[in-house]
Write a protein that holds these residues in place. Structure first.
Motif: not given
Length: 123
Positions: A93, A89-90
């Motif tokens: 993002r 996810d990082d």
């Protein structure tokens, strides 16, 4: 000549028991520094100038989730590639923070657009 190098070829290295005694380097004296391959003090770790080893590792991590087929590509193509490669996810993002309408040619360009530093000189 073959006798001079036989200890290096057949023995367990430069300090092994088969090496001719005259070829073994003398240890440093009490008040002398130990010998080193980096006399200036910096060990050569492969980290390019202008980047830390953490920067190199993070840029490499980013690059693992961007396919070569996604480059050159814009923000949407890069995000799609990262999701297809099951990026954490990082990473997704971070790619979502990229400005729209810009086409990136390399992972280094993406890395710089995310506000990070690339190496100052190459080779």
């Amino acid at each position: 000549m073959s006798q001079e190098v036989s200890g290096l070829v057949q023995g367990p290295g430069t300090g092994g028991s088969r090496v001719d005694e005259s070829r073994v380097p003398e240890p440093a004296g009490e008040d002398q520094p130990e010998t080193t391959t980096a006399p200036a003090g910096d060990l050569r770790t492969g980290t390019p100038q202008g980047m830390s080893s953490t920067d190199v590792e993070q840029r490499s991590r980013l690059g693992r989730f961007i396919s070569m087929s996604a480059l050159p590509g814009d923000r949407l193509v890069l995000i799609a590639s990262a999701r297809e490669n099951e990026a954490p996810d990082d990473i997704v993002r971070a790619l979502e923070r990229l400005p729209e309408g810009t086409v990136y040619q390399t992972v280094s360009e993406v890395w710089a657009a995310l506000g990070n530093k690339n190496e100052t000189t190459r080779w």
